[in-house]
Design a protein around this motif. Structure first.
Motif, PDB file in Angstrom:
ATOM      1  N   LEU A  87      -3.927   1.124  -2.624  1.00 32.50           N
ATOM      2  CA  LEU A  87      -3.293  -0.154  -2.930  1.00 32.50           C
ATOM      3  C   LEU A  87      -2.350   0.050  -4.112  1.00 32.50           C
ATOM      4  O   LEU A  87      -2.694   0.716  -5.085  1.00 32.50           O
ATOM      5  CB  LEU A  87      -4.358  -1.193  -3.282  1.00 32.50           C
ATOM      6  N   ILE A  93       0.857  -1.174   0.000  1.00 34.50           N
ATOM      7  CA  ILE A  93       0.000   0.000   0.000  1.00 34.50           C
ATOM      8  C   ILE A  93       0.895   1.226   0.000  1.00 34.50           C
ATOM      9  O   ILE A  93       2.067   1.155   0.371  1.00 34.50           O
ATOM     10  CB  ILE A  93      -0.987   0.032   1.190  1.00 34.50           C
ATOM     11  N   VAL A 147      -6.770  -3.348   3.715  1.00 41.51           N
ATOM     12  CA  VAL A 147      -6.826  -3.244   2.251  1.00 41.51           C
ATOM     13  C   VAL A 147      -8.274  -3.120   1.775  1.00 41.51           C
ATOM     14  O   VAL A 147      -8.567  -2.352   0.849  1.00 41.51           O
ATOM     15  CB  VAL A 147      -6.119  -4.451   1.590  1.00 41.51           C
TER      16      VAL A 147
END
Length: 117
Positions: A115, A3, A26
């Protein structure tokens, strides 16, 4: 899985572990968070939704460069100095590169978390 935390013109990449809390983080992306300093060793940011910590160890050894989740408070914590073992901390991942850059993040700075493709 990685990330990215983007702040103004700078960015930090974090390599995540594969635990349930990291996967839950996430699932919340993208996020916009406000960072603040905590006790001169970490930068913290409140999450909109608590992470799932089922099956995670009840504590971790937090070192400079670690991204953790503080379960009692429901926030992310980026360590720029070593803390040692602490109950309620869940390891999420590690900063790719120098952890010292974390110390320079100003209180109230806004970061975007995405992400990495």
């Amino acid at each position: 899985m990685q990330i990215q935390f983007t702040l103004d013109d700078a960015s930090l990449t974090v390599t995540l572990g594969d635990g349930p809390a990291a996967l839950d983080l996430v699932a919340q992306l993208p996020l916009t968070l406000t960072m603040r300093d905590f006790h001169g060793i970490e930068k913290v940011a409140d999450l909109p939704v608590r992470l799932d910590i089922a099956g995670e160890p009840p504590r971790t050894d937090a070192n400079a460069g670690d991204l953790t989740y503080c379960a009692p408070w429901g926030n992310l914590a980026f360590f720029y100095r070593d803390l040692g073992y602490a109950a309620g901390l869940v390891s999420l991942g590690t900063v790719d590169g120098e952890a010292a850059v974390l110390e320079g993040i100003a209180d109230g700075a806004t970061v975007t978390v995405t992400l990495v493709a």
